[in-house]
Design an enzyme around this catalytic site. Structure first.
Site, mmCIF file in Angstrom:
data_model
loop_
_atom_site.group_PDB
_atom_site.id
_atom_site.type_symbol
_atom_site.label_atom_id
_atom_site.label_comp_id
_atom_site.label_asym_id
_atom_site.label_seq_id
_atom_site.Cartn_x
_atom_site.Cartn_y
_atom_site.Cartn_z
ATOM 1 N N PRO A 1 0.773 -1.180 0.075
ATOM 2 C CG PRO A 1 -0.879 -1.435 1.849
ATOM 3 C CD PRO A 1 0.752 -2.184 1.244
ATOM 4 C CD GLU A 2 2.690 3.390 -3.778
ATOM 5 O OE1 GLU A 2 3.278 4.261 -3.568
ATOM 6 O OE2 GLU A 2 3.149 2.351 -4.503
#
Ligand SMILES: [Zn+2]
Length: 266
Positions: free
Chosen positions: A2-3
């Protein structure tokens, strides 16, 4: 992985669902906190710091912070009472219950409960947060350029330099700026422009579930180079390359167009 924008959105959802509610139960499925019970304490709020999540629980002497990180496979889900979970129960690491919601943290890469006053020890090493209320462009530039020989793809992924860029945006940002990911930071013509672009991209995507850097949110059309190795560049048709980058044991996949991002700079 995840960013920063995904983590920001996760924090928003947890914050909306839990803040102001009193925990009716908690279940820590990690050895260090297996006996901890936070029932009866109010949830004060959840914020994102880079890719870290801080859920503040309890007040006064009982003020703690649940510090979690999604790492590679983690996610937080919110369920109404009686709704089946969408991931296997054995992947749950934390369960927080209120009268309205059950929040389940699955496959979290990190779970710890700290005294609230110790939050800084957990996230104080992070560089300026692209989506934080105290974003500081000049400090991020200073940190990214502090090691001039470091490849730009490594420098912008290092959360101590700037917080929020994950592996996908690393590749996409280098493409957007025409930068070979192996270009030393000292040869990047405009680090400020690169970081401004990073903030624009994360801000634009933070409320979307389908991330895009191309402007097209359709699956298969939403990114320029990430995981598109051996496929033609959307801009020039050249075959996209893929390789690993980073110090030993921390190598991460990197994707780039050798024509749009020529070695040695533009
Ligand atoms: Zn190209």
């Amino acid at each position: 992985m995840p960013e920063g924008d995904t983590v920001w959105r996760t924090a928003l959802h947890l914050d909306k669902a839990l803040t102001g509610e009193v925990l009716t139960g908690s279940d820590f499925r990690v050895p260090a906190f297996a006996t901890l019970d936070l029932a009866g304490r109010p949830v004060v709020g959840t914020v994102a710091r880079g890719k870290h999540l801080l859920t503040r629980i309890g007040e006064g002497d009982e003020a703690v912070t649940l510090h979690t990180h999604l790492k590679m496979e983690g996610s937080w889900h919110l369920y109404r009472e009686g709704t089946p979970w969408r991931r296997p129960a054995h992947q749950a690491r934390v369960v927080l219950r209120t009268a309205s919601w059950t929040a389940v943290g699955f496959s979290l890469g990190l779970v710890e409960v700290l005294p609230r006053a110790d939050e800084d020890a957990a996230v104080g090493h992070l560089g300026p947060d692209l989506l934080g209320p105290d974003w500081d462009l000049e400090e991020a530039v200073r940190r990214v350029t502090a090691d001039p020989g470091r490849p730009v793809g490594e420098a912008i992924l290092d959360q101590r330099n700037v917080a929020g860029i994950g592996n996908m945006y690393k590749s996409e940002l280098c493409f957007l700026l025409g930068l070979d990911p192996w270009l030393p930071v000292r040869d990047v013509p405009d680090v400020r422009a690169l970081l401004r672009q990073a903030k624009r991209v994360l801000e634009a995507n933070k409320t979307r579930t389908a991330q895009t850097t191309t402007g097209d949110t359709r699956r298969g059309k939403n990114l320029w180079v990430y995981r598109r190795d051996k496929q033609p560049c959307r801009r020039c048709g050249t075959t996209i390359k893929g390789d690993t980058q980073g110090p030993e044991a921390q190598e991460r996949a990197t994707y780039w167009c050798p024509r749009c991002q020529p070695a040695g700079g533009t």
